[in-house]
Design a protein around this motif. Structure first.
Motif, mmCIF file in Angstrom:
data_model
loop_
_atom_site.group_PDB
_atom_site.id
_atom_site.type_symbol
_atom_site.label_atom_id
_atom_site.label_comp_id
_atom_site.label_asym_id
_atom_site.label_seq_id
_atom_site.Cartn_x
_atom_site.Cartn_y
_atom_site.Cartn_z
ATOM 1 N N GLU A 162 -6.875 0.277 -5.375
ATOM 2 C CA GLU A 162 -7.750 -0.819 -4.968
ATOM 3 C C GLU A 162 -9.073 -0.319 -4.399
ATOM 4 O O GLU A 162 -9.108 0.604 -3.595
ATOM 5 C CB GLU A 162 -7.030 -1.674 -3.928
ATOM 6 C CG GLU A 162 -7.796 -2.880 -3.451
ATOM 7 C CD GLU A 162 -7.017 -3.661 -2.408
ATOM 8 O OE1 GLU A 162 -6.136 -4.444 -2.802
ATOM 9 O OE2 GLU A 162 -7.273 -3.462 -1.202
ATOM 10 N N ASP A 163 -10.151 -0.952 -4.838
ATOM 11 C CA ASP A 163 -11.473 -0.663 -4.285
ATOM 12 C C ASP A 163 -11.565 -1.314 -2.906
ATOM 13 O O ASP A 163 -11.435 -2.533 -2.790
ATOM 14 C CB ASP A 163 -12.548 -1.238 -5.207
ATOM 15 C CG ASP A 163 -13.958 -0.847 -4.793
ATOM 16 O OD1 ASP A 163 -14.182 -0.557 -3.594
ATOM 17 O OD2 ASP A 163 -14.856 -0.856 -5.652
ATOM 18 N N PRO A 164 -11.784 -0.543 -1.834
ATOM 19 C CA PRO A 164 -11.808 -1.144 -0.498
ATOM 20 C C PRO A 164 -12.955 -2.126 -0.290
ATOM 21 O O PRO A 164 -12.893 -2.957 0.620
ATOM 22 C CB PRO A 164 -11.944 0.069 0.433
ATOM 23 C CG PRO A 164 -12.568 1.124 -0.411
ATOM 24 C CD PRO A 164 -12.028 0.905 -1.789
ATOM 25 N N GLU A 165 -13.992 -2.042 -1.115
ATOM 26 C CA GLU A 165 -15.121 -2.963 -0.980
ATOM 27 C C GLU A 165 -14.950 -4.229 -1.807
ATOM 28 O O GLU A 165 -15.682 -5.196 -1.623
ATOM 29 C CB GLU A 165 -16.419 -2.256 -1.357
ATOM 30 C CG GLU A 165 -16.803 -1.143 -0.396
ATOM 31 C CD GLU A 165 -18.183 -0.584 -0.671
ATOM 32 O OE1 GLU A 165 -18.878 -1.115 -1.571
ATOM 33 O OE2 GLU A 165 -18.573 0.385 -0.001
ATOM 34 N N ASP A 166 -14.013 -4.227 -2.749
ATOM 35 C CA ASP A 166 -13.766 -5.390 -3.591
ATOM 36 C C ASP A 166 -12.313 -5.337 -4.030
ATOM 37 O O ASP A 166 -11.968 -4.616 -4.975
ATOM 38 C CB ASP A 166 -14.697 -5.398 -4.800
ATOM 39 C CG ASP A 166 -14.557 -6.658 -5.646
ATOM 40 O OD1 ASP A 166 -13.582 -7.426 -5.425
ATOM 41 O OD2 ASP A 166 -15.388 -6.875 -6.542
ATOM 42 N N GLN A 167 -11.464 -6.084 -3.356
ATOM 43 C CA GLN A 167 -10.030 -5.993 -3.591
ATOM 44 C C GLN A 167 -9.592 -6.539 -4.938
ATOM 45 O O GLN A 167 -8.426 -6.387 -5.322
ATOM 46 C CB GLN A 167 -9.292 -6.699 -2.450
ATOM 47 C CG GLN A 167 -9.514 -6.003 -1.110
ATOM 48 C CD GLN A 167 -9.106 -6.841 0.083
ATOM 49 O OE1 GLN A 167 -8.501 -7.903 -0.067
ATOM 50 N NE2 GLN A 167 -9.461 -6.388 1.282
ATOM 51 N N SER A 168 -10.519 -7.144 -5.679
ATOM 52 C CA SER A 168 -10.199 -7.614 -7.025
ATOM 53 C C SER A 168 -10.470 -6.547 -8.079
ATOM 54 O O SER A 168 -10.205 -6.765 -9.263
ATOM 55 C CB SER A 168 -10.997 -8.884 -7.355
ATOM 56 O OG SER A 168 -12.393 -8.601 -7.428
ATOM 57 N N ALA B 297 -11.456 5.030 2.133
ATOM 58 C CA ALA B 297 -10.095 4.854 1.635
ATOM 59 C C ALA B 297 -9.509 6.216 1.311
ATOM 60 O O ALA B 297 -10.236 7.184 1.044
ATOM 61 C CB ALA B 297 -10.064 3.963 0.394
ATOM 62 N N SER C 175 -10.210 -1.681 5.298
ATOM 63 C CA SER C 175 -10.778 -2.920 4.768
ATOM 64 C C SER C 175 -9.915 -4.145 5.057
ATOM 65 O O SER C 175 -10.430 -5.256 5.196
ATOM 66 C CB SER C 175 -11.009 -2.787 3.259
ATOM 67 O OG SER C 175 -9.829 -2.364 2.597
ATOM 68 N N ARG C 176 -8.610 -3.976 5.170
ATOM 69 C CA ARG C 176 -7.724 -5.117 5.407
ATOM 70 C C ARG C 176 -7.387 -5.320 6.885
ATOM 71 O O ARG C 176 -6.721 -6.280 7.246
ATOM 72 C CB ARG C 176 -6.419 -4.945 4.615
ATOM 73 C CG ARG C 176 -6.592 -5.084 3.107
ATOM 74 C CD ARG C 176 -5.253 -4.954 2.406
ATOM 75 N NE ARG C 176 -5.364 -5.101 0.974
ATOM 76 C CZ ARG C 176 -5.311 -6.253 0.312
ATOM 77 N NH1 ARG C 176 -5.166 -7.375 0.987
ATOM 78 N NH2 ARG C 176 -5.406 -6.292 -1.002
ATOM 79 N N GLY D 217 0.797 -1.218 0.000
ATOM 80 C CA GLY D 217 0.000 0.000 0.000
ATOM 81 C C GLY D 217 0.829 1.267 0.000
ATOM 82 O O GLY D 217 0.321 2.348 -0.282
#
Length: 322
Positions: free
Chosen positions: A195-201, A253, A220-221, A180
């Motif tokens: 990175e989207d904090p709601e969907d890390q993919s 984020a 988020s992590r 990060g």
């Protein structure tokens, strides 16, 4: 990051550094002697500043029943300078004494994630917790206390280690990736997904950076739930406002960018530490207040999925800005 393996094919990893690991990609090999020197620096850094090590200097300050005078290495001076500046710019919302609040909320050395029963009565400077500059006084790289104080330098600490490692590199082009926190020196811009904090993919945008530091912060992590009663749980994370000792709730984020040619001394010499600290400060402080002290650009994502972005932030964003 696009085609990084082709442009900087020599990779050196420090898998256990600061608990998250670091990876250096460079355009020339890092020799055994240089790698050994970096490993020694990481070990020294953690032995001094990690609150997760029982044998660290930080741990000793937390155990000192009547306080004391604690001498830190000379290389800590810029880090303490940065915390002085952040404490002032945020009116105390960023404070290394927040370590006590983190422990009470369960983010302790054993990672118990269990809130202490007396936490509501003691969290934050408002409820009497120690405060940087008042209960911890500084004389250069010597810190003086009068009681046990739990310090945490995590807001800037990882970024500062990245800067110290970057100074040891002989490569003309490199990227240091510390989960990060990124320090980039490249002839052509490197593309970095935000990175989207709601969907890390998924990503909410793509940053393009040639020379500078980009740091991200999000709960988020690193978050955990605490039961209030049989029906209700509250989410807790590590991004606290040191004034009340509570997790920030309005921001999902943040990203802070400090260019390599920053004009202020701390930002010019330690861009990753400054960007790291600002990414945290964006959760707990007013942007205009921060910009009076620091030269940086930023983006933040709030709980309504609205993005606020400053001029010249080096990214193409996919979500609508507020």
């Amino acid at each position: 990051m696009d085609f990084l393996g082709q442009r900087m094919p020599y990779v050196t990893a420090f898998s256990k550094a600061l608990g998250t690991g670091m990876m250096i990609s460079a355009d020339s090999p890092i020799g055994d002697e240089s790698r050994s020197a970096m490993e020694s620096l990481i070990e020294d850094y953690e032995h001094v500043l990690s609150r997760f090590r029982n044998d660290s200097l930080i741990a000793a300050i937390g155990k000192a029943e009547h306080g004391g005078s604690f001498d830190f290495p000379d290389w800590c001076a810029p880090l303490f300078d940065l915390y002085d500046a952040l404490f002032s710019a945020t009116s105390g919302a960023i404070d290394p004494c927040v370590g006590e609040d983190l422990i009470r909320l369960g983010y302790d050395a054993s990672l118990s994630f269990t809130v202490t029963q007396d936490a509501p009565e003691h969290l934050g400077a408002l409820r009497g917790r120690a405060v940087w500059g008042r209960d911890v006084t500084r004389h250069g790289t010597t810190l003086v206390t009068h009681e046990p104080v739990q310090l945490d330098f995590g807001a800037c600490g990882k970024g500062y280690l990245v800067d110290l490692l970057g100074r040891m590199l002989q490569s003309s082009q490199f990227v240091i990736d510390a989960g990060g926190d990124l320090l980039i020196h490249a002839e052509q811009p490197i593309s970095v997904a935000l990175e989207d904090p709601e969907d890390q993919s998924h990503a909410i945008g793509i940053a393009h950076i040639a020379n500078g530091a980009l740091c991200a912060s999000a709960p988020s992590r690193r978050h955990w739930n605490v039961a209030v009663n049989e029906r209700t749980q509250i989410a807790i994370h590590h991004l606290l406002n040191a004034i009340d000792g509570l997790p920030s709730q309005q921001t999902e984020a943040s990203w802070a960018y400090v260019p390599a040619n920053a004009t202020l001394n701390l930002a010019r010499d330690y861009p990753t530490a400054v960007a790291d600290g600002l990414a945290t400060a964006l959760f707990v402080s007013d942007v205009a207040q921060l910009q009076r002290t620091f030269d940086f650009t930023y983006a933040t994502l709030d709980e309504s999925r609205q993005i606020a972005v400053s001029r010249n932030f080096p990214a193409d964003l996919f979500l609508r800005s507020a």
